[in-house]
Design an enzyme around this catalytic site. Structure first.
Site, mmCIF file in Angstrom:
data_model
loop_
_atom_site.group_PDB
_atom_site.id
_atom_site.type_symbol
_atom_site.label_atom_id
_atom_site.label_comp_id
_atom_site.label_asym_id
_atom_site.label_seq_id
_atom_site.Cartn_x
_atom_site.Cartn_y
_atom_site.Cartn_z
ATOM 1 N N HIS A 7 0.864 -1.113 0.000
ATOM 2 C CA HIS A 7 0.028 0.104 0.119
ATOM 3 C C HIS A 7 0.847 1.206 0.159
ATOM 4 O O HIS A 7 2.016 1.099 0.270
ATOM 5 C CB HIS A 7 -0.994 -0.099 1.240
ATOM 6 C CG HIS A 7 -0.177 0.174 2.430
ATOM 7 N ND1 HIS A 7 0.257 -1.134 2.956
ATOM 8 C CD2 HIS A 7 -0.045 0.768 3.487
ATOM 9 C CE1 HIS A 7 0.760 -1.264 4.193
ATOM 10 N NE2 HIS A 7 0.497 0.380 4.444
ATOM 11 N N GLU A 21 -0.516 8.671 10.418
ATOM 12 C CA GLU A 21 -0.734 7.193 10.380
ATOM 13 C C GLU A 21 -0.745 6.564 11.731
ATOM 14 O O GLU A 21 0.242 7.055 12.421
ATOM 15 C CB GLU A 21 0.405 6.598 9.509
ATOM 16 C CG GLU A 21 0.162 5.109 9.206
ATOM 17 C CD GLU A 21 1.196 4.359 8.153
ATOM 18 O OE1 GLU A 21 1.164 3.445 7.966
ATOM 19 O OE2 GLU A 21 1.811 5.315 7.459
#
Length: 69
Positions: A7, A21
């Protein structure tokens, strides 16, 4: 995102991207796409991306390091 799936984050705008994140781990580890490709057998990468050896060899072997603030 399962850790075994590739990803990435891409800034598609025209201003700086601010990205947060969250990690379940107590340590941070960054592994760029180009590094991931460099550690995958060349024949596999070339077959899946439908590229020749010269194109594979042109892929940077070290990625841009992303550092958490």
């Amino acid at each position: 995102m399962p850790k075994t799936l590739l990803h990435y984050v891409e800034n598609t705008g025209d201003t700086d991207l601010v990205f947060l994140e969250m990690f379940k781990s107590d340590r941070y580890q960054e592994f760029s796409f180009s590094e991931w490709l460099a550690h995958t057998p060349p024949e596999l990468v070339m077959a899946h991306l439908r590229i020749d050896r010269a194109t594979f060899d042109a892929i940077p072997k070290e990625g841009i390091v992303v550092t958490p603030r």
